[in-house]
Design a protein around this motif. Structure first.
Motif, PDB file in Angstrom:
ATOM      1  N   LEU A 108     -23.489 -20.470   8.078  1.00 38.57           N
ATOM      2  CA  LEU A 108     -23.452 -21.862   8.531  1.00 38.57           C
ATOM      3  C   LEU A 108     -23.932 -22.833   7.454  1.00 38.57           C
ATOM      4  CD1 LEU A 108     -23.075 -23.854  10.931  1.00 38.57           C
ATOM      5  CD2 LEU A 108     -25.478 -23.403  11.525  1.00 38.57           C
ATOM      6  N   LEU A 109     -24.934 -22.433   6.671  1.00 42.87           N
ATOM      7  CA  LEU A 109     -25.577 -23.360   5.735  1.00 42.87           C
ATOM      8  C   LEU A 109     -25.209 -23.151   4.275  1.00 42.87           C
ATOM      9  CD1 LEU A 109     -29.257 -23.490   7.103  1.00 42.87           C
ATOM     10  CD2 LEU A 109     -27.312 -24.940   7.706  1.00 42.87           C
ATOM     11  N   GLU A 110     -24.721 -21.975   3.906  1.00 38.67           N
ATOM     12  CA  GLU A 110     -24.591 -21.653   2.490  1.00 38.67           C
ATOM     13  C   GLU A 110     -23.441 -22.391   1.812  1.00 38.67           C
ATOM     14  OE1 GLU A 110     -24.642 -17.771  -0.473  1.00 38.67           O
ATOM     15  OE2 GLU A 110     -23.935 -17.528   1.592  1.00 38.67           O
ATOM     16  N   GLY A 111     -23.819 -23.194   0.824  1.00 41.11           N
ATOM     17  CA  GLY A 111     -22.863 -23.773  -0.096  1.00 41.11           C
ATOM     18  C   GLY A 111     -22.943 -23.032  -1.416  1.00 41.11           C
ATOM     19  N   PRO A 112     -22.207 -23.468  -2.430  1.00 46.29           N
ATOM     20  CA  PRO A 112     -22.269 -22.784  -3.728  1.00 46.29           C
ATOM     21  C   PRO A 112     -23.654 -22.904  -4.356  1.00 46.29           C
ATOM     22  CG  PRO A 112     -21.084 -24.858  -3.911  1.00 46.29           C
ATOM     23  CD  PRO A 112     -21.309 -24.638  -2.456  1.00 46.29           C
ATOM     24  N   SER A 113     -24.090 -21.842  -5.011  1.00 46.69           N
ATOM     25  CA  SER A 113     -25.383 -21.827  -5.698  1.00 46.69           C
ATOM     26  C   SER A 113     -25.178 -21.589  -7.178  1.00 46.69           C
ATOM     27  CB  SER A 113     -26.295 -20.744  -5.109  1.00 46.69           C
ATOM     28  OG  SER A 113     -26.599 -21.015  -3.756  1.00 46.69           O
ATOM     29  N   PHE A 114     -26.106 -22.092  -7.980  1.00 46.35           N
ATOM     30  CA  PHE A 114     -25.979 -22.039  -9.432  1.00 46.35           C
ATOM     31  C   PHE A 114     -27.313 -21.601 -10.033  1.00 46.35           C
ATOM     32  CE2 PHE A 114     -23.354 -25.242  -7.515  1.00 46.35           C
ATOM     33  CZ  PHE A 114     -22.090 -25.015  -8.050  1.00 46.35           C
ATOM     34  N   LEU A 115     -27.293 -20.530 -10.821  1.00 45.17           N
ATOM     35  CA  LEU A 115     -28.483 -20.026 -11.511  1.00 45.17           C
ATOM     36  C   LEU A 115     -28.394 -20.475 -12.959  1.00 45.17           C
ATOM     37  CD1 LEU A 115     -28.542 -16.434  -9.960  1.00 45.17           C
ATOM     38  CD2 LEU A 115     -29.409 -18.574  -9.021  1.00 45.17           C
ATOM     39  N   LEU A 116     -29.211 -21.485 -13.311  1.00 49.07           N
ATOM     40  CA  LEU A 116     -29.059 -22.167 -14.595  1.00 49.07           C
ATOM     41  C   LEU A 116     -30.265 -21.963 -15.491  1.00 49.07           C
ATOM     42  CD1 LEU A 116     -27.629 -25.599 -13.342  1.00 49.07           C
ATOM     43  CD2 LEU A 116     -26.425 -23.434 -13.735  1.00 49.07           C
ATOM     44  N   SER A 117     -30.107 -22.374 -16.710  1.00 50.21           N
ATOM     45  CA  SER A 117     -31.199 -22.361 -17.685  1.00 50.21           C
ATOM     46  C   SER A 117     -32.340 -23.230 -17.178  1.00 50.21           C
ATOM     47  CB  SER A 117     -30.693 -22.891 -19.031  1.00 50.21           C
ATOM     48  OG  SER A 117     -31.756 -22.999 -19.955  1.00 50.21           O
ATOM     49  N   GLY A 118     -33.558 -22.757 -17.375  1.00 53.37           N
ATOM     50  CA  GLY A 118     -34.726 -23.528 -16.950  1.00 53.37           C
ATOM     51  C   GLY A 118     -35.824 -22.622 -16.446  1.00 53.37           C
ATOM     52  N   GLY A 119     -36.798 -23.205 -15.780  1.00 54.71           N
ATOM     53  CA  GLY A 119     -37.923 -22.461 -15.242  1.00 54.71           C
ATOM     54  C   GLY A 119     -39.100 -22.418 -16.195  1.00 54.71           C
ATOM     55  N   LEU A 120     -40.273 -22.139 -15.633  1.00 54.85           N
ATOM     56  CA  LEU A 120     -41.513 -22.065 -16.405  1.00 54.85           C
ATOM     57  C   LEU A 120     -42.136 -20.681 -16.300  1.00 54.85           C
ATOM     58  CD1 LEU A 120     -41.227 -25.185 -16.419  1.00 54.85           C
ATOM     59  CD2 LEU A 120     -43.690 -25.318 -16.030  1.00 54.85           C
ATOM     60  N   GLN A 121     -42.920 -20.340 -17.310  1.00 49.93           N
ATOM     61  CA  GLN A 121     -43.808 -19.194 -17.229  1.00 49.93           C
ATOM     62  C   GLN A 121     -45.100 -19.644 -16.554  1.00 49.93           C
ATOM     63  OE1 GLN A 121     -42.670 -16.348 -17.980  1.00 49.93           O
ATOM     64  NE2 GLN A 121     -41.376 -16.400 -19.806  1.00 49.93           N
ATOM     65  N   ILE A 122     -45.968 -18.709 -16.251  1.00 47.09           N
ATOM     66  CA  ILE A 122     -47.183 -19.054 -15.529  1.00 47.09           C
ATOM     67  C   ILE A 122     -48.135 -19.905 -16.370  1.00 47.09           C
ATOM     68  CG2 ILE A 122     -48.487 -16.990 -16.171  1.00 47.09           C
ATOM     69  CD1 ILE A 122     -49.597 -16.998 -13.282  1.00 47.09           C
ATOM     70  N   ASP A 123     -47.998 -19.853 -17.688  1.00 45.81           N
ATOM     71  CA  ASP A 123     -48.874 -20.665 -18.539  1.00 45.81           C
ATOM     72  C   ASP A 123     -48.341 -22.084 -18.729  1.00 45.81           C
ATOM     73  OD1 ASP A 123     -46.722 -20.263 -20.203  1.00 45.81           O
ATOM     74  OD2 ASP A 123     -47.850 -19.317 -21.829  1.00 45.81           O
ATOM     75  N   GLY A 124     -47.245 -22.421 -18.081  1.00 48.04           N
ATOM     76  CA  GLY A 124     -46.699 -23.764 -18.191  1.00 48.04           C
ATOM     77  C   GLY A 124     -45.635 -23.914 -19.248  1.00 48.04           C
ATOM     78  N   SER A 125     -45.409 -22.898 -20.060  1.00 42.36           N
ATOM     79  CA  SER A 125     -44.351 -22.978 -21.072  1.00 42.36           C
ATOM     80  C   SER A 125     -42.999 -22.749 -20.419  1.00 42.36           C
ATOM     81  CB  SER A 125     -44.577 -21.945 -22.176  1.00 42.36           C
ATOM     82  OG  SER A 125     -44.504 -20.628 -21.657  1.00 42.36           O
ATOM     83  N   GLU A 126     -41.937 -23.223 -21.045  1.00 40.42           N
ATOM     84  CA  GLU A 126     -40.605 -23.088 -20.488  1.00 40.42           C
ATOM     85  C   GLU A 126     -40.041 -21.688 -20.699  1.00 40.42           C
ATOM     86  OE1 GLU A 126     -38.175 -27.173 -20.484  1.00 40.42           O
ATOM     87  OE2 GLU A 126     -38.702 -26.511 -22.502  1.00 40.42           O
ATOM     88  N   ILE A 127     -39.471 -21.120 -19.656  1.00 40.60           N
ATOM     89  CA  ILE A 127     -38.646 -19.927 -19.839  1.00 40.60           C
ATOM     90  C   ILE A 127     -37.475 -20.304 -20.736  1.00 40.60           C
ATOM     91  CG2 ILE A 127     -37.116 -18.283 -18.699  1.00 40.60           C
ATOM     92  CD1 ILE A 127     -38.911 -18.492 -16.226  1.00 40.60           C
ATOM     93  N   SER A 128     -36.874 -21.416 -20.409  1.00 40.14           N
ATOM     94  CA  SER A 128     -35.799 -21.997 -21.208  1.00 40.14           C
ATOM     95  C   SER A 128     -35.661 -23.456 -20.778  1.00 40.14           C
ATOM     96  CB  SER A 128     -34.480 -21.240 -21.010  1.00 40.14           C
ATOM     97  OG  SER A 128     -34.148 -21.154 -19.636  1.00 40.14           O
ATOM     98  N   PRO A 129     -35.172 -24.309 -21.660  1.00 39.38           N
ATOM     99  CA  PRO A 129     -35.034 -25.726 -21.298  1.00 39.38           C
ATOM    100  C   PRO A 129     -33.841 -25.959 -20.375  1.00 39.38           C
ATOM    101  CG  PRO A 129     -34.197 -25.354 -23.498  1.00 39.38           C
ATOM    102  CD  PRO A 129     -34.804 -24.052 -23.067  1.00 39.38           C
ATOM    103  N   VAL A 130     -33.891 -27.069 -19.675  1.00 40.54           N
ATOM    104  CA  VAL A 130     -32.756 -27.478 -18.847  1.00 40.54           C
ATOM    105  C   VAL A 130     -31.585 -27.855 -19.746  1.00 40.54           C
ATOM    106  CG1 VAL A 130     -31.916 -29.285 -17.283  1.00 40.54           C
ATOM    107  CG2 VAL A 130     -34.173 -28.239 -16.918  1.00 40.54           C
TER     108      VAL A 130
END
Length: 979
Positions: A108-130
């Motif tokens: 009923l609710l699911e639209g398309p999803s996108f797994l993109l560059s980004g996110g942080l590590q626990i120390d606040g550094s970027e996993i990767s930039p947006v």
């Protein structure tokens, strides 16, 4: 002070005028109208006639079930499809958005999803930039699908105060897509990516409807010339401004049950004839029935809880809801003649659609009138109703209530109930399992009473620097901030207190600690301010170069079309048979669910929750992957067995869900030792998430090899016990992978203790969670080392918990698990009570501390009346990632109840689930069980040296075994059938 409490239900709108000193001044009940504004006005008019001036009202507090009803009823008119943009880099791809949703709600609710560059590590550094170009491509696809609601979720978003990836992407989406509602996950819930994202999805699906509804509330107050503030009540009995509620309707999801619990407790306090025995509140409205337990504020659900089958992680009362109300539709099958009630309802249209009101729809209220329970409407319209239909409906309602009460009870013993809500006319005066049904004066407007007494809160959930100040001082500062927030939000200074305070050190990470603090107080009379729950402390950031070539993924889950059962599907547990053919056990969704529950208990507080590994495996099985388990004795003697798992902090893996780090570590190690792949895989440890990670790698989708029914570790590593060299020759070489480009091999060590310390140091530098692959071993060498049949053991524990839940026997879940693992000779219920203190600190990468559990009086919660498990005094359990020993103190003295290498595990007494050390929380009712350790630890001096109390620095603690070890019974051997 006069407070006007309003409860807007799906069928009726109630209003109560409450004098905070003298009690209830007036109460009315009016039908909820299609125009929400008009329904509220009618209810308010009914109580304002008792006043000389509307200026005497200092606040209007409104509680509503509108939003949760839309989900319970799966109403496509009120719910919007949602697209998700997840910023995660190479991680979390095995558990895409909506993976934890029941299939019917997902479709009923699911639209398309996108797994993109980004996110942080626990120390606040970027996993990767947006990457803006990735976001633009996602927006193009969203526009094609005509999606009107978008969620942006990012790994470790709640600590992202500087880079603000979610906010940046949200602005890009808003610029690219006009008239689209965008929700940032960090604004909705806290640490725990999947659960926070789930909450954000549910929130986003309701935004269009929420804006319209809340606007109606405001118009109603203005039309009645009420110039006082208008509040909306939240899940935890606190007050939200209208703008907060329209932006975050999910925070009202359980406001109805919370208000009914608090209102029922308030009404019970006015009745001197009520005993102090624990009771259940049954709130029957027009659309739903909610059952919970009052205690000042309603008992909060455990750290993770479900709503409509969706796992969430924000504050909600512990209640169970079913689709039973006065407007519920009644049907009788033409073939079987079976009568069903709900879950669909005519809701607010009952006054035009129900038979007694001149309509043509048969509702539960019509039957209540027909059998003489109420005199609503025109009773002549149902006077000739078929007696068998009346009896069938009453029987169905009674069964629904009894079954739901059984879910909430902690033992089969009878308990009293407080019956509240306008739909209480449906309930019989006698129910199996109920000692007495209480109906108080004004019981039908208890929700409005609860709304009128709601309070103001201030919350801080943040990671703080603890490198220069003691945790206790930082905690006091955070508590002061929470109190300041409550006061600035409108709470009266002299009434504000800390109602919840936690300090949770982050394993492997020095100088940082997570704090969760809630302060609450009575409303002061000032206007409430719009404050957010996220903290604004900056977090240090580091730049990191990451290969972007494979970090964009578009998800359109094929499971949407697969007719597979949802998590927790109703099956006949007693007759369920696992699929074992030719000495191979082919795991089903049910098997995986039970194994996950068992693994967490065998983790003894450590290892992290297996939930996300289970969800990834379930998604794989739904999409056709095969996962096989074999007995060690069926593996050729010269076969190579690979082993390993994840290493790091559970706080990290709750956010940065599994990527490909373990598979990468395995591939690197196997190439180094000169094999393409081993013949089978085995768990490094059965406890926690590591009990299931190898199943992902072994599945037919990946390496397509079987899993051996056993493991190497319960507290330390058994292959190390059988290595007399003391240099870890059975562990090395080993490989670590960060999952985002860093891989390391360790080939030699001066001492075995150097392996652990070296790998932990590397783990911190590689993101505080890594995949660890250790030296493959020959099957013939494993027989003395391996603790056999532990996958079977976890399955049996999980099955026992499922059966206890199904049979409403959670109050005895400890003894049920004891029976499942071999009986009283090899396991024991050590204690039961309430967590009254938790102390934590970080030492050399380990979370260490102790939890204090205090016994409860026999008439409180647990143990159930008449139980032989009646405990006194306190139980103190020190832990170092895992629980180490249990020390019991009572009037008879002090003694060690259990110690490693025996296993000690804490269970949530409300549902039988295991608790990790990171989830230990004041107020939780728990059961403590002990299980005798395997002989690989206890039968030799070397085993006790590596895994006994002295190995953890407790030289003064003696090891006295709980009993005799019982080898787990093999599922394969019990259920095998030849083909």
């Amino acid at each position: 002070m006069l407070r006007l409490g309003v409860d807007v239900g799906g069928t009726n709108t109630d209003a109560v005028l409450l004098d905070t000193v003298q009690g209830i001044v007036a109460a009315v009940k009016r039908p909820t109208t299609p125009d929400v504004t008009r329904g509220i006005q009618l209810a308010i008019e009914g109580v304002l006639t008792h006043l000389h001036s509307v200026d005497d009202v200092e606040a209007v507090s409104i509680g509503t079930t509108h939003f949760v009803n839309a989900l319970v009823e799966r109403d496509p008119i009120r719910l919007d499809r949602v697209s998700v943009i997840r910023l995660c880099g190479p991680f979390t791809h095995g558990t895409p958005p909506f993976v934890a949703f029941p299939l019917h709600l997902r479709s009923l609710l699911e639209g398309p999803s996108f797994l993109l560059s980004g996110g942080l590590q626990i120390d606040g550094s970027e996993i990767s930039p947006v990457e803006p170009s990735q976001v633009e491509s996602a927006c193009t696809e969203i526009a094609k699908r005509n999606i009107r609601a978008v969620v942006v979720s990012s790994v470790f978003a709640p600590i992202d105060f500087t880079i603000k990836q979610e906010e940046h992407v949200a602005s890009l989406v808003c610029n690219a897509l006009k008239d689209v509602d965008v929700v940032c996950s960090k604004d909705v819930a806290h640490i725990g990516l999947l659960e926070r994202e789930n909450a954000a999805i549910l929130n986003a699906s309701l935004l269009r409807y929420a804006k319209k509804t809340v606007s109606g509330f405001q118009h109603a107050a203005r039309n009645m010339r009420l110039n006082c503030p208008v509040f909306i009540t939240s899940n935890d009995g606190m007050l939200l401004s209208c703008s907060e509620a329209s932006r975050l309707p999910i925070r009202t999801f359980s406001s109805g049950p919370t208000n009914s619990m608090r209102g029922a407790a308030f009404l019970a306090s006015l009745d001197s004839d009520i005993s102090k025995q624990s009771a259940l509140v049954v709130d029957i409205g027009g659309t739903t029935t909610d059952i919970g337990m009052p205690s000042g504020f309603p008992r909060q659900a455990a750290a993770h809880h479900n709503l409509c089958g969706v796992s969430l992680n924000f504050s909600m009362p512990h209640v169970t809801s079913i689709g039973l109300g006065g407007g519920s539709l009644v049907r009788r099958d033409s073939l079987t003649h079976k009568v069903t009630v709900g879950p669909d309802s005519v809701g607010h249209a009952i006054t035009s659609q129900a038979l007694v009101f001149g309509g043509s729809t048969l509702t539960a209220t019509d039957v209540a009138v027909a059998c003489g329970r109420t005199s609503l409407g025109d009773s002549t319209r149902v006077a000739d109703m078929d007696l068998s239909l009346v009896e069938g409906t009453q029987r169905a309602i009674k069964v629904m209530l009894q079954n739901t009460l059984d879910v909430m009870k902690i033992s089969p013993e009878n308990v009293p109930i407080y019956l509240v809500g306008g739909g209480s006319i449906l309930a019989p005066d006698e129910l199996d399992g109920v000692s007495r049904v209480h109906r108080f004066p004004h019981h039908d407007v208890a929700n409005a009473v609860g709304a009128a007494i709601a309070q103001i809160s201030g919350i801080v959930d943040s990671f703080e620097d603890t490198s220069s100040l003691p945790i206790i001082e930082v905690r006091k500062a955070v508590e002061a901030r929470a109190m300041e927030r409550a006061i600035s939000a409108g709470a009266e200074l002299r009434t504000v207190t800390i109602v919840e305070s936690e300090a949770i050190p982050i394993a492997y990470t020095s100088g940082r600690c997570r704090f969760y603090v809630k302060a609450a107080g009575e409303w002061s009379g000032r206007s409430i301010s719009d404050t957010t729950e996220s903290d604004s402390n900056p977090s240090p950031t580091l730049s990191m170069e990451v290969d972007q070539s494979s970090q964009t993924s578009f998800c359109e889950s094929p499971s949407r079309a697969v007719a597979s059962p949802a998590y927790g599907t109703e099956i006949d547990i007693t007759s369920y048979t696992p699929n074992v053919q030719a000495d191979q056990w082919f795991l089903s969704e049910t098997d995986l669910e039970w194994i996950a529950d068992g693994c967490y208990i065998l983790g003894c507080g450590g290892g992290g929750s297996p939930l996300h590994a289970f969800l990834e495996l379930r998604e794989m099985v739904r999409n056709g992957s095969i996962i096989r388990v074999v007995d060690l004795l069926s593996v050729p003697q010269d076969a190579m067995i690979g082993w390993g798992g994840g290493m790091g902090s559970p706080e990290v893996t709750s956010e940065r869900l599994l990527g490909n780090e373990y598979n990468e570590a395995c591939a690197e190690l196997w190439a180094f030792v000169g094999i393409a792949k081993p013949d089978a895989l085995c768990a490094l440890e059965i406890g926690g998430a590591n009990g299931m990670i190898n199943m992902i790698a072994a599945a037919s989708k990946n390496y397509n090899i079987p899993i051996v029914d056993g493991d190497f570790m319960l507290t330390q590593t058994t292959p190390n016990v059988f290595d007399e060299s003391g240099r870890g020759l059975n562990l090395l070489p080993c490989a670590l992978s960060s999952g985002d480009g860093n891989i390391m091999l360790m080939t030699k060590a001066k001492r075995d203790t150097c392996i652990d310390s070296s790998l932990r140091a590397a783990c911190v530098e590689m993101g505080t969670h890594v995949g660890l692959a250790t030296r493959p071993l020959r099957a013939k060498d494993l027989q003395p080392m391996m603790i056999t049949n532990t996958v079977s053991l976890s399955w049996r524990i999980g099955r026992a918990i499922a059966l206890a839940r199904r049979q409403s026997n959670i109050g005895h879940v400890g003894r049920i698990i004891v029976d499942a693992v071999g009986g009283g000779g090899s396991a024991k219920v050590l204690f039961a009570g309430k967590i009254t203190d938790v102390r934590r600190r970080l030492y050399k990468g380990h979370t260490i501390g102790e939890v204090v559990i205090t016994a409860l009086p026999p008439d409180e919660d647990y143990p159930p009346p008449g139980s032989t498990d009646e405990f006194t005094g306190k139980l103190i359990i020190p832990f170092k990632n895992e629980n180490l020993y249990a020390e019991h103190t009572s009037e008879h003295g002090q003694k060690t109840a259990s110690a490693v290498p025996d296993l000690i595990s804490l269970l949530d007494a409300q549902n039988g689930s295991a608790l990790g050390t990171q989830e230990y929380k004041y107020g939780l009712r728990v059961v403590v069980i002990g299980i005798v350790g395997a002989p690989q630890w206890t039968s030799t001096p070397r085993g006790m040296e590596v895994g006994g109390p002295s190995a953890f620095g407790f030289h003064e603690i003696p090891y006295v075994p709980l009993g005799m070890y019982a080898e787990p019974k093999s599922v394969i051997r019990e259920y095998t059938r030849q083909i």
